[in-house]
Write a protein that holds these residues in place. Sequence first.
Motif, PDB file in Angstrom:
ATOM      1  N   ALA A 121       3.263  16.069  -0.859  1.00 35.89           N
ATOM      2  CA  ALA A 121       3.394  15.058  -2.127  1.00 35.89           C
ATOM      3  C   ALA A 121       4.321  15.728  -3.010  1.00 35.89           C
ATOM      4  O   ALA A 121       4.566  16.382  -3.334  1.00 35.89           O
ATOM      5  CB  ALA A 121       2.198  14.740  -2.916  1.00 35.89           C
TER       6      ALA A 121
ATOM      7  N   ILE B 273       1.307   4.557  -3.179  1.00 31.73           N
ATOM      8  CA  ILE B 273       0.856   5.491  -2.109  1.00 31.73           C
ATOM      9  C   ILE B 273       2.132   6.259  -2.347  1.00 31.73           C
ATOM     10  O   ILE B 273       1.890   7.673  -2.202  1.00 31.73           O
ATOM     11  CB  ILE B 273      -0.008   5.980  -1.542  1.00 31.73           C
ATOM     12  CG1 ILE B 273       0.391   5.388   0.164  1.00 31.73           C
ATOM     13  CG2 ILE B 273      -1.275   5.120  -1.168  1.00 31.73           C
ATOM     14  CD1 ILE B 273      -0.129   6.210   0.589  1.00 31.73           C
ATOM     15  N   ARG B 274       3.261   6.146  -2.717  1.00 30.77           N
ATOM     16  CA  ARG B 274       4.711   7.105  -1.865  1.00 30.77           C
ATOM     17  C   ARG B 274       4.877   7.109  -3.588  1.00 30.77           C
ATOM     18  O   ARG B 274       5.593   6.141  -3.941  1.00 30.77           O
ATOM     19  CB  ARG B 274       5.524   6.666  -1.048  1.00 30.77           C
ATOM     20  CG  ARG B 274       4.616   5.779   0.500  1.00 30.77           C
ATOM     21  CD  ARG B 274       4.738   7.486   1.326  1.00 30.77           C
ATOM     22  NE  ARG B 274       4.220   6.976   2.264  1.00 30.77           N
ATOM     23  CZ  ARG B 274       4.156   8.314   3.322  1.00 30.77           C
ATOM     24  NH1 ARG B 274       4.185   9.890   3.338  1.00 30.77           N
ATOM     25  NH2 ARG B 274       3.437   8.153   4.750  1.00 30.77           N
TER      26      ARG B 274
ATOM     27  N   SER C 254      -6.527  12.324  -4.035  1.00 35.12           N
ATOM     28  CA  SER C 254      -7.655  11.415  -3.999  1.00 35.12           C
ATOM     29  C   SER C 254      -7.795  12.110  -2.700  1.00 35.12           C
ATOM     30  O   SER C 254      -9.226  12.631  -2.653  1.00 35.12           O
ATOM     31  CB  SER C 254      -7.362   9.838  -3.249  1.00 35.12           C
ATOM     32  OG  SER C 254      -6.074   9.875  -2.983  1.00 35.12           O
ATOM     33  N   GLN C 255      -6.948  12.894  -1.985  1.00 36.03           N
ATOM     34  CA  GLN C 255      -7.169  13.420  -0.637  1.00 36.03           C
ATOM     35  C   GLN C 255      -7.403  15.015  -0.833  1.00 36.03           C
ATOM     36  O   GLN C 255      -8.054  15.211  -0.311  1.00 36.03           O
ATOM     37  CB  GLN C 255      -5.800  13.315  -0.230  1.00 36.03           C
ATOM     38  CG  GLN C 255      -4.941  11.944   0.672  1.00 36.03           C
ATOM     39  CD  GLN C 255      -5.911  11.550   1.476  1.00 36.03           C
ATOM     40  OE1 GLN C 255      -6.701  11.914   2.609  1.00 36.03           O
ATOM     41  NE2 GLN C 255      -5.899  10.269   1.327  1.00 36.03           N
TER      42      GLN C 255
ATOM     43  N   TYR D 262       0.968  -1.547  -0.226  1.00 36.37           N
ATOM     44  CA  TYR D 262      -0.602   0.240  -0.229  1.00 36.37           C
ATOM     45  C   TYR D 262       0.902   1.121  -0.036  1.00 36.37           C
ATOM     46  O   TYR D 262       0.471   2.159  -0.969  1.00 36.37           O
ATOM     47  CB  TYR D 262      -1.021  -0.505   1.075  1.00 36.37           C
ATOM     48  CG  TYR D 262      -1.561   1.227   1.459  1.00 36.37           C
ATOM     49  CD1 TYR D 262      -2.586   1.157   0.605  1.00 36.37           C
ATOM     50  CD2 TYR D 262      -1.126   2.002   2.194  1.00 36.37           C
ATOM     51  CE1 TYR D 262      -3.567   2.883   0.191  1.00 36.37           C
ATOM     52  CE2 TYR D 262      -2.348   3.277   2.670  1.00 36.37           C
ATOM     53  CZ  TYR D 262      -3.541   4.055   1.996  1.00 36.37           C
ATOM     54  OH  TYR D 262      -3.945   4.639   1.996  1.00 36.37           O
ATOM     55  N   GLN D 263       1.743   1.093   0.926  1.00 35.13           N
ATOM     56  CA  GLN D 263       3.102   2.637   0.558  1.00 35.13           C
ATOM     57  C   GLN D 263       3.535   2.729  -0.931  1.00 35.13           C
ATOM     58  O   GLN D 263       3.704   3.827  -0.995  1.00 35.13           O
ATOM     59  CB  GLN D 263       3.808   2.755   1.911  1.00 35.13           C
ATOM     60  CG  GLN D 263       3.084   2.585   3.392  1.00 35.13           C
ATOM     61  CD  GLN D 263       2.488   3.812   3.787  1.00 35.13           C
ATOM     62  OE1 GLN D 263       2.999   4.860   2.778  1.00 35.13           O
ATOM     63  NE2 GLN D 263       1.694   3.767   4.460  1.00 35.13           N
TER      64      GLN D 263
ATOM     65  N   TYR E  54       3.873  11.742  -0.391  1.00 32.64           N
ATOM     66  CA  TYR E  54       3.035  10.619  -1.074  1.00 32.64           C
ATOM     67  C   TYR E  54       3.096  11.349  -2.776  1.00 32.64           C
ATOM     68  O   TYR E  54       4.021  12.852  -3.124  1.00 32.64           O
ATOM     69  CB  TYR E  54       1.579  11.576  -0.521  1.00 32.64           C
ATOM     70  CG  TYR E  54       1.030  11.060   0.541  1.00 32.64           C
ATOM     71  CD1 TYR E  54       1.158   9.817   1.202  1.00 32.64           C
ATOM     72  CD2 TYR E  54       1.203  11.991   1.044  1.00 32.64           C
ATOM     73  CE1 TYR E  54       0.540   8.894   2.182  1.00 32.64           C
ATOM     74  CE2 TYR E  54       1.002  11.646   3.187  1.00 32.64           C
ATOM     75  CZ  TYR E  54       0.915  10.617   3.472  1.00 32.64           C
ATOM     76  OH  TYR E  54       0.289   9.883   4.890  1.00 32.64           O
TER      77      TYR E  54
ATOM     78  N   TYR F 151      -1.992   9.552  -5.266  1.00 32.09           N
ATOM     79  CA  TYR F 151      -3.109   9.633  -3.734  1.00 32.09           C
ATOM     80  C   TYR F 151      -3.226  10.836  -3.338  1.00 32.09           C
ATOM     81  O   TYR F 151      -4.324  11.419  -2.096  1.00 32.09           O
ATOM     82  CB  TYR F 151      -1.835   9.012  -2.421  1.00 32.09           C
ATOM     83  CG  TYR F 151      -1.645   8.916  -1.337  1.00 32.09           C
ATOM     84  CD1 TYR F 151      -2.188   7.953  -0.676  1.00 32.09           C
ATOM     85  CD2 TYR F 151      -1.550  10.400  -0.004  1.00 32.09           C
ATOM     86  CE1 TYR F 151      -3.700   8.433   1.163  1.00 32.09           C
ATOM     87  CE2 TYR F 151      -1.889  10.190   0.765  1.00 32.09           C
ATOM     88  CZ  TYR F 151      -3.134   9.236   1.046  1.00 32.09           C
ATOM     89  OH  TYR F 151      -3.680   9.316   2.663  1.00 32.09           O
TER      90      TYR F 151
END
Length: 461
Positions: A368, A293-294, A308-309, A289-290, A301, A305
């Motif tokens: 990000a 999104i990383r 989406s945030q 998962y990381q 980020y 990601y």
Amino acid sequence: MIGLAIASGVYYITASIGMQVFSLQPQNITPLWLPLGIGLVMYLKFGWKACLGVFLASFAANLPGMTTNSLAASISHTAIAGIIDASTPPLAAWLLKRRTPTKLSRSKHLFPFCFYVCLIPTTISAVLLTTNLVTGGYIAVSQSLSVGFALVLADSLGILLVYPIYASWRSEAISSDEILALALASISGLIFIAAAFHGFPGAIYLVLPTLLYLAASGYRLGHPVVLLVLIVAILSFASRGFGPFAGSSFEDSVMRMMTFVFSTTLMSQSIMLHRGELIESSEARELWYQRAIRDTLTGLYNRAYFRSQLNDEFARSQRTTRPFVLAMIDVDFFKRINDQYGHPFGDKVLQALAQELRRLLRKADILARIGGEEFAVLMFDISLPQATIALERIRVQLAANGVLIDHKRFSVTVSIGACENGYHSAEELIKTADELLYKAKHRGRNCLVTNATELEHYYEN
């Protein structure tokens, strides 16, 4: 050599004590033979040199019990027993390396471990040892089957109890906060065992929940240590009377006790291993998962990601009028840095800048890297004037101090465009922040431009 000598001494002591403490009368059966587990660990640690240590320790421990009228016969049969004892650990180790994972990290590994490492070597050694005892006149032929079966059980249990401690010891350590829990579990288990052999037979069934508590708590090293202590305690009490395992005959009592001991050992170890599987699986999912999104270079980020945030926060602000600020940050003259110092150094600049931005921003802010030398910040529960102060402080500190690369300060500046929510869509908000960033670049870089005209600032290089 000192380590091998100490290990050989431990082998001798456990063998001598085992024959005295765990011996079940009247048939003189020893239900637990820890020396085989110790011998396996010795071979894994010291190689073939361990065989000599095992042979000598086995010979010294068995000779008093194999004395006959003929000294030559006693020595020869004791030597044969020592050779068999010294040959079993290499066989178990060979099967361990070729048939099972040496780390025992999965519950599904337990069955092949029991079959290949415990059952096969112990069966072979039991047949040879029983034959040696029969030919030496130590036991009758009619006793060979029961003695051989007892040897298989005792040797297998010795491996099952000792090897997990060794396997965990190489990768785990008992921390100070675990010691109290392990001590309490050991004391509780010993109390239950003592009660079971002194008028409260049902208390024996509280041993397993005690072990399961340790397994569920994740004490990978402490759990097998406490398991060994409690199993040794059960068999020590049973040598003076079967207590809760008393049956209609000696054989029935032994079978009840060994069934309980083996089932408790296997179940608690299986739960311990299964818990480890769940943790590893959870950690693997979190790792993937990381990674999804990383940003791989900076660890911040990534664009997906962040979008989406931003969409979630924009939708939330539409319902709650919760303020937030979107800021775009771009490294000034980054192409010049790459051209002059090379792309690897440019990557170091981005990594150092990412760390500096993360340090200067609030923990709640989402930072990000959205592409190249461009970063984006989502600042929650903050008005534009407040965000402007924070962003301006970041710009000034970077301009004054730069970033730290290889223990040296490198001069770098950034341009920032920031806007407050209040637009019709998240896309419009992003477009506005990008336009403000472009204005900052157009006005000479190293400046902050916001969508509040009265608060726009311009700073010359």
